[in-house]
Design a protein around this motif. Structure first.
Motif, PDB file in Angstrom:
ATOM      1  N   GLY A 285      -1.012   1.934  14.088  1.00 44.12           N
ATOM      2  CA  GLY A 285      -1.489   1.093  12.995  1.00 44.12           C
ATOM      3  C   GLY A 285      -1.407   1.741  11.631  1.00 44.12           C
ATOM      4  O   GLY A 285      -2.098   1.303  10.705  1.00 44.12           O
ATOM      5  N   LYS A 286      -0.561   2.738  11.482  1.00 41.60           N
ATOM      6  CA  LYS A 286      -0.483   3.459  10.206  1.00 41.60           C
ATOM      7  C   LYS A 286       0.890   3.322   9.552  1.00 41.60           C
ATOM      8  O   LYS A 286       1.325   4.201   8.802  1.00 41.60           O
ATOM      9  CB  LYS A 286      -0.837   4.927  10.412  1.00 41.60           C
ATOM     10  CG  LYS A 286      -2.291   5.132  10.836  1.00 41.60           C
ATOM     11  CD  LYS A 286      -2.658   6.603  10.915  1.00 41.60           C
ATOM     12  CE  LYS A 286      -4.129   6.781  11.298  1.00 41.60           C
ATOM     13  NZ  LYS A 286      -4.509   8.214  11.379  1.00 41.60           N
ATOM     14  N   PHE A 287       1.557   2.234   9.850  1.00 39.92           N
ATOM     15  CA  PHE A 287       2.834   1.940   9.196  1.00 39.92           C
ATOM     16  C   PHE A 287       3.037   0.428   9.200  1.00 39.92           C
ATOM     17  O   PHE A 287       2.491  -0.293  10.032  1.00 39.92           O
ATOM     18  CB  PHE A 287       4.001   2.635   9.899  1.00 39.92           C
ATOM     19  CG  PHE A 287       4.222   2.166  11.319  1.00 39.92           C
ATOM     20  CD1 PHE A 287       5.109   1.136  11.603  1.00 39.92           C
ATOM     21  CD2 PHE A 287       3.534   2.748  12.382  1.00 39.92           C
ATOM     22  CE1 PHE A 287       5.312   0.695  12.902  1.00 39.92           C
ATOM     23  CE2 PHE A 287       3.726   2.319  13.688  1.00 39.92           C
ATOM     24  CZ  PHE A 287       4.620   1.285  13.948  1.00 39.92           C
ATOM     25  N   ASP A 288       3.814  -0.052   8.233  1.00 41.14           N
ATOM     26  CA  ASP A 288       4.216  -1.457   8.196  1.00 41.14           C
ATOM     27  C   ASP A 288       5.635  -1.567   8.732  1.00 41.14           C
ATOM     28  O   ASP A 288       6.452  -0.648   8.540  1.00 41.14           O
ATOM     29  CB  ASP A 288       4.149  -2.016   6.776  1.00 41.14           C
ATOM     30  CG  ASP A 288       2.722  -2.044   6.243  1.00 41.14           C
ATOM     31  OD1 ASP A 288       1.781  -1.837   7.040  1.00 41.14           O
ATOM     32  OD2 ASP A 288       2.555  -2.260   5.027  1.00 41.14           O
TER      33      ASP A 288
ATOM     34  N   PHE B 106       3.991   8.366  12.956  1.00 37.68           N
ATOM     35  CA  PHE B 106       3.111   7.897  11.893  1.00 37.68           C
ATOM     36  C   PHE B 106       1.689   7.603  12.347  1.00 37.68           C
ATOM     37  O   PHE B 106       0.783   7.562  11.536  1.00 37.68           O
ATOM     38  CB  PHE B 106       3.702   6.634  11.245  1.00 37.68           C
ATOM     39  CG  PHE B 106       5.101   6.807  10.736  1.00 37.68           C
ATOM     40  CD1 PHE B 106       5.383   7.709   9.719  1.00 37.68           C
ATOM     41  CD2 PHE B 106       6.147   6.078  11.286  1.00 37.68           C
ATOM     42  CE1 PHE B 106       6.671   7.876   9.245  1.00 37.68           C
ATOM     43  CE2 PHE B 106       7.444   6.243  10.819  1.00 37.68           C
ATOM     44  CZ  PHE B 106       7.708   7.145   9.801  1.00 37.68           C
ATOM     45  N   GLY B 107       1.492   7.387  13.634  1.00 36.07           N
ATOM     46  CA  GLY B 107       0.169   7.050  14.138  1.00 36.07           C
ATOM     47  C   GLY B 107       0.035   5.561  14.413  1.00 36.07           C
ATOM     48  O   GLY B 107       0.731   4.731  13.828  1.00 36.07           O
TER      49      GLY B 107
ATOM     50  N   SER C   8       0.404   4.233   0.240  1.00 36.04           N
ATOM     51  CA  SER C   8       0.070   5.338   1.138  1.00 36.04           C
ATOM     52  C   SER C   8       0.543   5.084   2.565  1.00 36.04           C
ATOM     53  O   SER C   8       0.507   5.987   3.397  1.00 36.04           O
ATOM     54  CB  SER C   8      -1.446   5.571   1.142  1.00 36.04           C
ATOM     55  OG  SER C   8      -2.125   4.442   1.675  1.00 36.04           O
ATOM     56  N   VAL C   9       0.973   3.871   2.848  1.00 38.18           N
ATOM     57  CA  VAL C   9       1.401   3.507   4.204  1.00 38.18           C
ATOM     58  C   VAL C   9       2.923   3.455   4.260  1.00 38.18           C
ATOM     59  O   VAL C   9       3.549   2.741   3.469  1.00 38.18           O
ATOM     60  CB  VAL C   9       0.814   2.142   4.617  1.00 38.18           C
ATOM     61  CG1 VAL C   9       1.301   1.750   6.010  1.00 38.18           C
ATOM     62  CG2 VAL C   9      -0.700   2.204   4.584  1.00 38.18           C
TER      63      VAL C   9
ATOM     64  N   ASP D 130       0.867  -1.179   0.000  1.00 37.34           N
ATOM     65  CA  ASP D 130       0.000   0.000   0.000  1.00 37.34           C
ATOM     66  C   ASP D 130       0.901   1.225   0.000  1.00 37.34           C
ATOM     67  O   ASP D 130       1.556   1.540   1.000  1.00 37.34           O
ATOM     68  CB  ASP D 130      -0.896  -0.023   1.243  1.00 37.34           C
ATOM     69  CG  ASP D 130      -1.955   1.064   1.193  1.00 37.34           C
ATOM     70  OD1 ASP D 130      -1.740   2.072   0.478  1.00 37.34           O
ATOM     71  OD2 ASP D 130      -2.985   0.912   1.867  1.00 37.34           O
TER      72      ASP D 130
ATOM     73  N   ARG E 287       0.563  -1.662  11.287  1.00 33.06           N
ATOM     74  CA  ARG E 287      -0.566  -2.137  10.482  1.00 33.06           C
ATOM     75  C   ARG E 287      -0.302  -3.549   9.981  1.00 33.06           C
ATOM     76  O   ARG E 287      -1.139  -4.435  10.101  1.00 33.06           O
ATOM     77  CB  ARG E 287      -0.774  -1.196   9.285  1.00 33.06           C
ATOM     78  CG  ARG E 287      -1.984  -1.566   8.403  1.00 33.06           C
ATOM     79  CD  ARG E 287      -1.919  -0.865   7.059  1.00 33.06           C
ATOM     80  NE  ARG E 287      -0.893  -1.459   6.208  1.00 33.06           N
ATOM     81  CZ  ARG E 287      -1.111  -1.968   4.997  1.00 33.06           C
ATOM     82  NH1 ARG E 287      -2.337  -1.986   4.508  1.00 33.06           N
ATOM     83  NH2 ARG E 287      -0.127  -2.465   4.278  1.00 33.06           N
TER      84      ARG E 287
END
Length: 514
Positions: free
Chosen positions: A175-178, A172-173, A45-46, A43, A194
């Motif tokens: 659950g908003k990054f891998d 990043f917040g 966007s992540v 993704d 995430r």
């Protein structure tokens, strides 16, 4: 906290924006061979965040820095202990603040690099987040040139575990990054990511990750193989430990008990030598990666985790101690002396002109002395002098080969040895002198009265002198022609004419005994 880019890795920061266009094409070509990248959820966007030690890097920078520092200054162990009292961040700063990690030669993981290159090509932001010191992390980020930013340990903050998780959530917040990691310390980070992605995890960490995040993706990787461990333990060098049998042969002790005792002595030297080889490779990691052949050693390539190698050292020493004590306390003392001399060589003696050569020759002679002590017999003075001469010749030949290789590659004089490229001809001359001195000692021995007690036809032993002269001369000529590898002893084991010469000398001694 993300700051603006620094042009030089010498200026470490907790985060930096890196020029994405600076990427080594060779590393990219190697990385794209891995097809498993296509299985990941990309993704764009992540943000994609990757760990360094054990993940992007098939090594551990803290262990590397510690052994590199101890190798150059063994007394630094006291500074390390003082720094560790303050905290792990202080220890990393002590070891890494003025050091160079050698980013160009580090063993990167091609599978992880493939993921990063694909993410970069798709326009996805990627970040490097590591518990390693900021100086090293920034140097690696600049070298690879694919990261949008980095997060690293500072003198006051060890960016590991919960601290790293909180840092990434702040930036990043939740659950908003891998996140790609490899160790139990990454579990808190995977929990707030995430998409958890793991590589090179132990079974216990994998089980915990599966329980915590069933959607976690585990990347394939090559585990340490038996071949890698055989190479690291230098099993091919065990032939050197056959020297413990020489006192038994020289004394004509061919009974079963003597053979079993000598075999146990050789086995204990094998364990101790393997421990010493591992310790030496840990100290010489950076130098080995820049060497034409040593760069393929398992630790230098990252084929074996450094922590596994560190653990293997005390295990091997314990095995050596158990076997040696089963022979006699006196033999165990000889083996302890062998280990101490080898360790002193690793940390200091190998950097002193000619003393390193004498130390290497001494290590070979200690093997023979150990064989005599194990059997409870005396070691002939003639045999001691002969062995010192021949092994000094071989050690000088080894240095000749190393210097010749540097000259051929147009490299400067070695920084980790007290030799210069201009010493090449003198090394050859000294090696020849020591080798032919061994021939003289052998001739004097077989001409003496005492030899008639052990041999029926001692005059035949003189035939061994021209054979030994031939082998030494041939070895020197092949070294001059650049047809010899780094270790003349290994060369002698593999070279057909060397083996034939050895068999011929053995046949002479057998014939003289009949």
């Amino acid at each position: 906290m993300i700051s603006k880019a620094k042009n030089s890795p010498q200026q470490g920061t907790s985060a930096a924006i890196i020029d994405a266009n600076r990427r080594p094409d060779r590393r990219r070509d190697n990385a794209t061979e891995y097809a498993s990248v296509n299985d990941l959820n990309m993704d764009v966007s992540v943000p994609l965040v990757v760990d360094l030690d054990g993940t992007l890097l098939r090594s551990d920078l803290l262990i590397e820095a510690a052994f590199r520092r101890l190798g150059s200054d063994p007394a630094a162990v006291f500074g390390m202990m003082r720094a560790l009292k303050t905290g792990k961040a202080a220890l990393k700063h002590f070891l890494c603040d003025d050091a160079d990690c050698g980013a160009e030669t580090l063993p990167y993981d091609d599978a992880v690099l493939a993921i990063l290159y694909k993410a970069r090509d798709s326009g996805r932001p990627i970040y490097l987040a590591s518990a390693s010191h900021e100086r090293f992390v920034n140097a690696i980020a600049v070298h690879l040139g694919i990261f949008d930013g980095v997060f690293a340990t500072t003198p006051s903050l060890n960016l590991s575990g919960a601290a790293k998780a909180q840092c990434l959530v702040d930036n990043f917040g939740l659950g908003k990054f891998d996140y790609i990691g490899n160790d139990g310390a990454d579990l808190p980070v995977w929990k707030v990511a995430r998409q958890p992605i793991a590589i090179r995890t132990s079974r216990s960490v994998t089980a915990k990750l599966r329980d915590m995040a069933p959607n976690a993706q585990i990347l394939d990787h090559e585990r340490p193989s038996l071949t890698s461990w055989k190479k690291q333990l230098r099993v091919h060098q065990y032939a050197k430990n056959a020297l413990v049998f020489l006192p038994m042969l020289a004394a004509h002790m061919f009974d079963v008990v003597s053979l079993l005792t000598a075999t146990l002595a050789a086995l204990s030297f094998c364990f101790a030598a393997s421990a010493c080889y591992i310790l030496n490779d840990l100290v010489d990691l950076a130098d080995d990666r820049g060497h034409r052949s040593k760069k393929d050693r398992p630790l230098a390539k990252g084929d074996i985790p450094l922590i596994h190698a560190v653990i293997a050292v005390p295990i091997l020493l314990a095995l050596a101690a158990l076997v040696s004590l089963s022979i006699s306390p006196a033999f165990a003392g000889v083996l302890a002396g062998y280990f101490l001399l080898t360790t002193f060589y690793t940390f200091h003696l190998k950097r002193i002109l000619l003393v390193d050569v004498l130390a290497l020759a001494g290590l070979y002679t200690i093997r023979m002395f150990g064989g005599a002590v194990a059997l409870g017999i005396g070691l002939s003075t003639w045999l001691m002098v002969f062995s010192l001469s021949i092994f000094v010749s071989l050690a000088l030949m080894k240095r000749f080969v190393e210097i010749a290789a540097r000259i051929d590659s147009q490299l400067p004089s070695p920084a980790n040895r007290d030799y210069e490229n201009a010493d090449l001809t003198m090394l050859a001359a000294l090696s020849a002198a020591a080798g032919f001195n061994a021939v003289t000692v052998l001739a004097l021995y077989v001409s003496g009265f005492s030899v008639s007690v052990l041999y029926t036809r001692p005059e035949l032993l003189l035939l061994a002198c021209p054979i030994l002269t031939y082998w030494i001369g041939r070895a020197l000529i092949l070294a001059q022609r650049r047809q010899m590898q780094d270790d003349p002893v290994v060369f002698a084991i593999k070279d057909p004419m060397s083996r034939l010469s050895g068999l011929a000398i053995l046949a002479v001694f057998v014939a003289a005994s009949w």
